[in-house]
Design an enzyme around this catalytic site. Sequence first.
Site, PDB file in Angstrom:
ATOM      1  N   CYS A 157       0.821  -1.227   0.000  1.00  0.00           N
ATOM      2  CA  CYS A 157       0.000   0.000   0.000  1.00  0.00           C
ATOM      3  C   CYS A 157       0.847   1.266   0.000  1.00  0.00           C
ATOM      4  O   CYS A 157       0.332   2.353  -0.277  1.00  0.00           O
ATOM      5  CB  CYS A 157      -0.939   0.013   1.187  1.00  0.00           C
ATOM      6  SG  CYS A 157      -1.982  -1.442   1.292  1.00  0.00           S
ATOM      7  N   HIS A 215      -3.304   7.310   2.833  1.00  0.00           N
ATOM      8  CA  HIS A 215      -3.733   5.981   2.405  1.00  0.00           C
ATOM      9  C   HIS A 215      -5.083   5.673   3.059  1.00  0.00           C
ATOM     10  O   HIS A 215      -5.278   5.891   4.248  1.00  0.00           O
ATOM     11  CB  HIS A 215      -2.678   4.961   2.830  1.00  0.00           C
ATOM     12  CG  HIS A 215      -3.078   3.546   2.602  1.00  0.00           C
ATOM     13  ND1 HIS A 215      -3.677   3.125   1.437  1.00  0.00           N
ATOM     14  CD2 HIS A 215      -2.985   2.439   3.391  1.00  0.00           C
ATOM     15  CE1 HIS A 215      -3.924   1.820   1.516  1.00  0.00           C
ATOM     16  NE2 HIS A 215      -3.517   1.395   2.689  1.00  0.00           N
ATOM     17  N   ASN A 231     -10.122  -0.068   0.824  1.00  0.00           N
ATOM     18  CA  ASN A 231      -8.662   0.049   0.737  1.00  0.00           C
ATOM     19  C   ASN A 231      -8.222  -0.520  -0.616  1.00  0.00           C
ATOM     20  O   ASN A 231      -8.255  -1.729  -0.817  1.00  0.00           O
ATOM     21  CB  ASN A 231      -8.054  -0.725   1.905  1.00  0.00           C
ATOM     22  CG  ASN A 231      -6.537  -0.726   1.886  1.00  0.00           C
ATOM     23  OD1 ASN A 231      -5.910  -0.328   0.912  1.00  0.00           O
ATOM     24  ND2 ASN A 231      -5.942  -1.192   2.966  1.00  0.00           N
TER      25      ASN A 231
HETATM   26  O1  UT7 Z   1      -3.195  -1.185   3.853  1.00  0.00           O
HETATM   27  C1  UT7 Z   1      -2.859  -1.673   5.101  1.00  0.00           C
HETATM   28  C2  UT7 Z   1      -3.853  -2.687   5.443  1.00  0.00           C
HETATM   29  N1  UT7 Z   1      -4.360  -2.914   6.693  1.00  0.00           N
HETATM   30  C3  UT7 Z   1      -4.882  -2.058   7.582  1.00  0.00           C
HETATM   31  O2  UT7 Z   1      -4.775  -0.883   7.554  1.00  0.00           O
HETATM   32  C4  UT7 Z   1      -5.668  -2.710   8.658  1.00  0.00           C
HETATM   33  C5  UT7 Z   1      -5.470  -2.095  10.007  1.00  0.00           C
HETATM   34  N2  UT7 Z   1      -6.387  -2.677  10.950  1.00  0.00           N
HETATM   35  C6  UT7 Z   1      -7.708  -2.361  10.986  1.00  0.00           C
HETATM   36  O3  UT7 Z   1      -8.163  -1.549  10.208  1.00  0.00           O
HETATM   37  C7  UT7 Z   1      -8.558  -3.002  12.049  1.00  0.00           C
HETATM   38  O4  UT7 Z   1      -7.738  -3.705  12.939  1.00  0.00           O
HETATM   39  C8  UT7 Z   1      -9.647  -3.953  11.487  1.00  0.00           C
HETATM   40  C9  UT7 Z   1     -10.697  -3.163  10.761  1.00  0.00           C
HETATM   41  C10 UT7 Z   1      -9.013  -4.978  10.566  1.00  0.00           C
HETATM   42  C11 UT7 Z   1     -10.333  -4.695  12.636  1.00  0.00           C
HETATM   43  O5  UT7 Z   1     -10.890  -3.759  13.542  1.00  0.00           O
HETATM   44  P1  UT7 Z   1     -10.645  -3.945  15.108  1.00  0.00           P
HETATM   45  O6  UT7 Z   1     -11.389  -2.862  15.768  1.00  0.00           O
HETATM   46  O7  UT7 Z   1      -9.167  -4.005  15.315  1.00  0.00           O
HETATM   47  O8  UT7 Z   1     -11.352  -5.311  15.384  1.00  0.00           O
HETATM   48  P2  UT7 Z   1     -10.740  -6.643  16.027  1.00  0.00           P
HETATM   49  O9  UT7 Z   1      -9.786  -7.281  15.086  1.00  0.00           O
HETATM   50  O10 UT7 Z   1     -10.261  -6.322  17.398  1.00  0.00           O
HETATM   51  O11 UT7 Z   1     -12.021  -7.536  16.136  1.00  0.00           O
HETATM   52  C12 UT7 Z   1     -13.096  -7.210  17.020  1.00  0.00           C
HETATM   53  C13 UT7 Z   1     -14.191  -8.225  16.849  1.00  0.00           C
HETATM   54  C14 UT7 Z   1     -13.699  -9.671  16.876  1.00  0.00           C
HETATM   55  O12 UT7 Z   1     -14.674 -10.441  17.533  1.00  0.00           O
HETATM   56  P3  UT7 Z   1     -14.465 -10.860  19.080  1.00  0.00           P
HETATM   57  O13 UT7 Z   1     -13.202 -11.633  19.104  1.00  0.00           O
HETATM   58  O14 UT7 Z   1     -14.383  -9.570  19.824  1.00  0.00           O
HETATM   59  O15 UT7 Z   1     -15.693 -11.649  19.354  1.00  0.00           O
HETATM   60  C15 UT7 Z   1     -13.679 -10.065  15.440  1.00  0.00           C
HETATM   61  O16 UT7 Z   1     -13.865 -11.456  15.250  1.00  0.00           O
HETATM   62  O17 UT7 Z   1     -14.801  -8.063  15.567  1.00  0.00           O
HETATM   63  C16 UT7 Z   1     -14.872  -9.317  14.909  1.00  0.00           C
HETATM   64  N3  UT7 Z   1     -14.826  -9.078  13.470  1.00  0.00           N
HETATM   65  C17 UT7 Z   1     -15.916  -8.850  12.723  1.00  0.00           C
HETATM   66  N4  UT7 Z   1     -17.210  -8.802  13.023  1.00  0.00           N
HETATM   67  C18 UT7 Z   1     -18.079  -8.551  12.043  1.00  0.00           C
HETATM   68  C19 UT7 Z   1     -13.729  -9.006  12.661  1.00  0.00           C
HETATM   69  N5  UT7 Z   1     -14.099  -8.751  11.400  1.00  0.00           N
HETATM   70  C20 UT7 Z   1     -15.449  -8.653  11.420  1.00  0.00           C
HETATM   71  C21 UT7 Z   1     -16.410  -8.386  10.427  1.00  0.00           C
HETATM   72  N6  UT7 Z   1     -17.704  -8.328  10.780  1.00  0.00           N
HETATM   73  N7  UT7 Z   1     -16.071  -8.161   9.127  1.00  0.00           N
END
Ligand code: UT7
Length: 345
Positions: A123, A263, A293
């Site tokens: 990215c 980005h 993204n």
């Molecule tokens: O270009 C570079 C690429 N990458 C990035 O920039 C990504 C950077 N990271 C992020 O943007 C965030 O970490 C995410 C959007 C990927 C995730 O958000 P988060 O607030 O960090 O969520 P999390 O990973 O802590 O997950 C929280 C909960 C989990 O459930 P439990 O364990 O709390 O029950 C996940 O399983 O959200 C759940 N979850 C979802 N729920 C519904 C994860 N993905 C989803 C989804 N829909 N799509």
Amino acid sequence: MTKHVHHRSGVCGAGILGVGMAVPSQVVTNADLEQIVDTSDEWIFTRTGIRERRIAGPGEYTSDLATDACRQALSDAEVDAKDIDLVLCATTSGDHLWPATACLVQDRIGAQGAQAVDISAACAGFVYGLQMAGALIQTGAVRKALVVGADTLSRHVDWTDRSTCVLFGDGAGAVALGQVPAGYGLLGSAMGADGSRFGDLLIPAGGTRMPLTPELLAEHKDKLLMHGQEVFKFAVRIMGESCLAALDRAGMTPDDVNLFIPHQANVRIIRAAAERMRLPKERVFTNLDRYGNTSAASVPIALCEAVRMGRVRQNDVLVLVGFGAGMTWGANVVRWSRAEGDGSR
Ligand code: UT7
């Protein structure tokens, strides 16, 4: 008496002469994704800011989007493809493992006189490419260049993994670069990498270390794997730091910034980085609600839309910043001028 435009000897600026972008026509909304994985529009929008993304259709490849974006950038800049010396394509989802997608683009746009190469910085690829091509123009080694960020990560995403498949979209954004008066164009960059973090975001299989086997394919090891929270924390810190460092090299502070073009990975990352620089939201450009993204394409697509919306004026100071797998990151400070002569265009 004839008035000449003088550059101090050996010193000219490298600036953006034209912009272009291309996205697939197929729109995939959060509601569409609710049919594929266990997710909701509410979760996706509140956690990321994304409402919909564009996904390449059958027969639509990275080079197609890149070619379209490059043609637009050339026409916007009023530059002939034959005058391009360098085609630099930032991508991690090229049409083939090799050769470079830039070579396919070079042929299709008719830039026969250009050298062509891909940059693999995920990215952050476009901001890396902008700095590199800009530096070559500043030395005089290259007169005119195309830098295109193009990705179809939908083809590398694991469509059974809800934590990643909701984030990405496909697209391409391009700029035509050339000489501008000293003091305009690229004024400072701060780039970096931390290879110790390569495991936070990668495609494990399909290279020489882990050649594809039926077993690996069944385990989806040919798909994107990400530790989202690690990337999130790192991105917030590095975006702010690299922007401040690039501004410092340009002899500026965040107060000088007219538009921050980051980005487009997650609106919460963008907001946190903007807060670190105390930038009000009117000076922060976002469009990830509509595209998600788009990896290397996200910064040039955002720039292209900002220009077309009239949000970038002559003399404005822009900060373009990206981060991605590697980890890689970088920020470029640009003073906007599209004119080669007196800066009036
Ligand atoms: O270009 C570079 C690429 N990458 C990035 O920039 C990504 C950077 N990271 C992020 O943007 C965030 O970490 C995410 C959007 C990927 C995730 O958000 P988060 O607030 O960090 O969520 P999390 O990973 O802590 O997950 C929280 C909960 C989990 O459930 P439990 O364990 O709390 O029950 C996940 O399983 O959200 C759940 N979850 C979802 N729920 C519904 C994860 N993905 C989803 C989804 N829909 N799509």
